[in-house]
Scaffold this motif. Structure first.
Motif, mmCIF file in Angstrom:
data_model
loop_
_atom_site.group_PDB
_atom_site.id
_atom_site.type_symbol
_atom_site.label_atom_id
_atom_site.label_comp_id
_atom_site.label_asym_id
_atom_site.label_seq_id
_atom_site.Cartn_x
_atom_site.Cartn_y
_atom_site.Cartn_z
ATOM 1 N N LEU A 220 0.828 -1.203 0.000
ATOM 2 C CA LEU A 220 0.000 0.000 0.000
ATOM 3 C C LEU A 220 0.863 1.254 0.000
ATOM 4 C CD1 LEU A 220 -3.116 0.937 0.486
ATOM 5 C CD2 LEU A 220 -2.284 1.409 2.813
ATOM 6 N N GLY A 223 2.205 2.023 -3.300
ATOM 7 C CA GLY A 223 1.258 2.208 -4.390
ATOM 8 C C GLY A 223 1.202 1.045 -5.359
ATOM 9 N N GLN A 224 1.482 -0.160 -4.867
ATOM 10 C CA GLN A 224 1.463 -1.364 -5.702
ATOM 11 C C GLN A 224 0.085 -2.012 -5.561
ATOM 12 O OE1 GLN A 224 4.906 -3.256 -3.924
ATOM 13 N NE2 GLN A 224 6.313 -2.237 -5.332
ATOM 14 N N TRP A 225 -0.859 -1.497 -6.333
ATOM 15 C CA TRP A 225 -2.269 -1.760 -6.087
ATOM 16 C C TRP A 225 -2.686 -3.208 -6.323
ATOM 17 C CZ3 TRP A 225 -3.243 1.982 -3.184
ATOM 18 C CH2 TRP A 225 -2.788 3.270 -3.461
ATOM 19 N N GLN A 226 -2.209 -3.822 -7.382
ATOM 20 C CA GLN A 226 -2.592 -5.207 -7.632
ATOM 21 C C GLN A 226 -2.078 -6.118 -6.525
ATOM 22 O OE1 GLN A 226 -4.750 -6.227 -10.168
ATOM 23 N NE2 GLN A 226 -4.754 -8.000 -8.797
ATOM 24 N N GLU A 414 -9.265 0.920 -1.346
ATOM 25 C CA GLU A 414 -8.407 1.909 -2.005
ATOM 26 C C GLU A 414 -7.742 1.317 -3.240
ATOM 27 O OE1 GLU A 414 -4.580 4.838 -1.063
ATOM 28 O OE2 GLU A 414 -5.607 3.817 0.597
ATOM 29 N N ALA A 415 -7.215 0.108 -3.097
ATOM 30 C CA ALA A 415 -6.536 -0.523 -4.228
ATOM 31 C C ALA A 415 -7.500 -0.810 -5.373
ATOM 32 C CB ALA A 415 -5.860 -1.812 -3.772
ATOM 33 N N LYS A 416 -8.676 -1.306 -5.066
ATOM 34 C CA LYS A 416 -9.662 -1.587 -6.112
ATOM 35 C C LYS A 416 -10.062 -0.301 -6.842
ATOM 36 C CE LYS A 416 -11.711 -5.180 -6.635
ATOM 37 N NZ LYS A 416 -11.505 -6.300 -7.598
ATOM 38 N N GLU A 418 -8.189 2.462 -7.151
ATOM 39 C CA GLU A 418 -7.047 2.932 -7.946
ATOM 40 C C GLU A 418 -6.882 2.101 -9.216
ATOM 41 O OE1 GLU A 418 -5.436 5.692 -7.476
ATOM 42 O OE2 GLU A 418 -6.545 6.108 -5.637
ATOM 43 N N LEU A 419 -7.325 0.866 -9.187
ATOM 44 C CA LEU A 419 -7.283 0.005 -10.374
ATOM 45 C C LEU A 419 -8.515 0.184 -11.259
ATOM 46 C CD1 LEU A 419 -5.987 -3.269 -8.666
ATOM 47 C CD2 LEU A 419 -4.697 -1.849 -10.275
ATOM 48 N N ARG A 458 -11.997 8.267 -4.558
ATOM 49 C CA ARG A 458 -10.671 8.392 -3.939
ATOM 50 C C ARG A 458 -10.763 9.274 -2.693
ATOM 51 N NH1 ARG A 458 -7.698 10.115 -8.132
ATOM 52 N NH2 ARG A 458 -7.053 7.979 -8.601
#
Length: 543
Positions: A220, A223-226, A414-416, A418-419, A458
């Motif tokens: 996180l 910023g490595q979202w996957q 957050e990751a979902k 950002e993707l 976001r």
């Protein structure tokens, strides 16, 4: 009290004795643990590991990291350097920088000593050995993560180095430190037991779930979202790394009777009378027995809580009344922040906390805002983590959660987003579930709105992190990784509407802050370290 907690208590005093004088990285002394005759029993190996546990983190940084952010103000003293860090008035000589460096590398040394000597223990159970080594590797990874997050490039110590080596060590590129941390967490997550595997006597020990959750947090922050999605789904879907869930009550989650709930993934372990923390002595209302107020929530934090309709207070349909500001708000506000006319409950009794000047029927008016007094500096006190069973001077044995399941859900959301993959099912699983647990019932707060943009979501998710995790020491890391610190840490931090109407609408100006994005996103390497080791280069913008 669990057996594991008893071990931690015993080793707290022992570790202080063994590591006296262990400060600078290059002056770490050889000590009892490196004596080859020491390693004659599994119990002694366990004692070293328990020392490492005690060096993982501390309650002072847990709370006062909030004062380094826009959530709170450290108005008296400079505890953990929070006032200097928030105001941007520090340099490489700040004590917090050296303290962060010292404490993390001391813990890393403990872990490395254990890992390099545990094979000397005769007839040790191989399963116990593997587990203890995995726990030490977790702590070592956690401590490197802290150093990397603050300083960027830092010396990576995967073995116990000599004094001579320490005097010449260089900073390892951040990418290499990051790779080491992630590799360690991936490997040990397959070795550590799950939460459900632990007997009650060992609750509080590091688990596979903690390793996976920390891995998600590391991704996180980068910023490595996957990768965040993959790590969090390991905890959300299935039981391979332990079964977790939201505790039904947000307020109850932080009370001692609910320790080790299904939401607790990793906690600092405390025990009444034996190993305690006491920060609320300088955070609670004075009428509740506090000494003074040194850490107070800001108006900016209070303003971030939505109305009961799930709308920001500035939204035209929110129903927010500036003259009656604490009514019809996110229930988490009352569970976290003490405001004017707050109904303070403790041990079956309730009393009103009067903070606005001139309102307390009690002539002593201990909690009222008075500039320069011992009372609140912002017009607010703190409630979250208040322990109603506390001992004298607010000494508490309540565990402090470093990672909880709500954070996992927030990371996932957050990751979902950002993707570009945030949908209704993800919303209901994460933000919707958190708000329902908090006590919202309005459809505008709970339902997914397909008409909002990725940028809209976001901001919603970021604010949800703020209010859900407020006063838990994580906001400073979020504003740094989002690169918004220059926006929220420049200008005045404010307090309640107790000031002159001619200034900022009457909201107290409590602290003028400055954040220089050209250098403040990385802390400087401590001055004393560079004086002792000229191979340690400095971060950009610092001398």
């Amino acid at each position: 009290m669990t057996i594991f907690k008893k071990y931690i208590i015993i080793l707290t005093a022992f570790s202080a004795l063994c590591w006296t004088g262990c400060k600078e990285l290059d002056l770490a002394p050889e000590n009892t643990f490196t004596d080859l005759t020491y390693w004659d029993s599994e119990a002694k190996a366990q004692s070293v590991l328990n020392t490492a546990y005690s060096q993982l983190y501390g309650s002072s940084r847990f709370f006062y990291n909030e004062g380094a952010s826009d959530n709170a103000y450290n108005g008296r003293g400079d505890t953990e350097g929070a006032a200097s860090l928030a105001a941007g008035t520090y340099d490489p000589s700040l004590g917090r920088l050296q303290g962060e460096w010292n404490s993390n590398y001391t813990g890393i040394k403990t872990c490395n000593i254990l890992l390099e000597n545990i094979d000397r223990v005769p007839d040790m159970d191989e399963g116990n050995k593997a587990r203890m080594m995995a726990e030490a590797r977790f702590i070592r990874a956690f401590l490197h993560f802290q150093l990397m997050t603050w300083f960027g490039d830092v010396p990576l110590l995967s073995r116990d180095i000599t004094i001579e080596e320490a005097q010449e060590v260089i900073r390892t590129p951040k990418a290499e430190v990051l790779g080491f941390i992630l590799d360690e967490l991936e490997q040990i997550s397959l070795t550590l037991p799950t939460r459900q595997d632990l007997p009650d006597s060992e609750r509080g020990r590091i688990t596979a779930g903690a390793a996976m959750a920390l891995k998600a947090r590391v991704h996180l922050y980068e910023g490595q979202w996957q990768e965040v999605v993959q790590a969090t789904e390991n905890l959300i879907n299935g039981n391979a790394f332990g079964s977790y869930g939201l505790f039904p009550s947000y307020e109850g989650l932080f009370l001692p009777e609910n320790e080790y709930s299904q939401e607790d993934i990793l906690s600092l372990q405390y025990v009444p009378q034996f190993r305690t923390w006491g920060q609320f002595f300088d955070m609670a209302p004075l009428s509740a027995g506090a000494r003074l107020n040194a850490l107070a929530p800001t108006q900016e934090l209070v303003d971030s809580y939505m109305t009961s309709e799930g709308l920001a207070i500035g939204h035209p349909d929110s129903g927010y009344d500036e003259e009656n500001p604490y009514v019809n708000r996110d229930p988490r506000l009352t569970a976290t922040v003490v405001y004017h006319e707050y109904e303070w409950e403790e041990n079956g009794t309730t009393r009103t906390i009067y903070i606005k000047p001139g309102t307390d029927p009690d002539s002593s008016a201990p909690d009222e805002y008075v500039p320069g007094s011992s009372s609140t500096t912002t017009g607010y006190y703190t409630r979250k983590y208040f322990d109603p069973t506390h001992l004298v001077q607010f000494a508490s044995g309540l565990n402090l959660m470093l990672i909880r399941y709500a954070d996992v859900l927030l990371m996932y959301a957050e990751a979902k987003n950002e993707l570009g993959q945030l949908d209704e099912s993800t919303w209901n699983l994460t933000i919707g579930a958190l708000r329902e647990r908090a006590g919202f019932d309005a459809a505008t707060a709970l339902q997914f709105n397909s008409g909002l943009s990725q940028e809209d979501y976001r901001e919603i998710i970021r604010n949800e992190r703020r209010v859900e995790l407020a006063m838990e020491g994580l906001r400073i890391f979020d504003i740094r990784r989002w690169r918004i610190a220059e926006d929220v840490l420049n200008g005045w931090a404010h307090g309640a509407k107790f000031g002159p109407p001619s200034e900022d609408g009457g909201y107290l100006r409590v602290n003028l802050r400055s954040f220089d994005p050209s250098k403040h996103y990385l802390w400087p390497i401590p001055r004393d370290e560079r004086n002792l080791n000229s191979n340690l280069t400095q971060n950009p913008g610092w001398n």
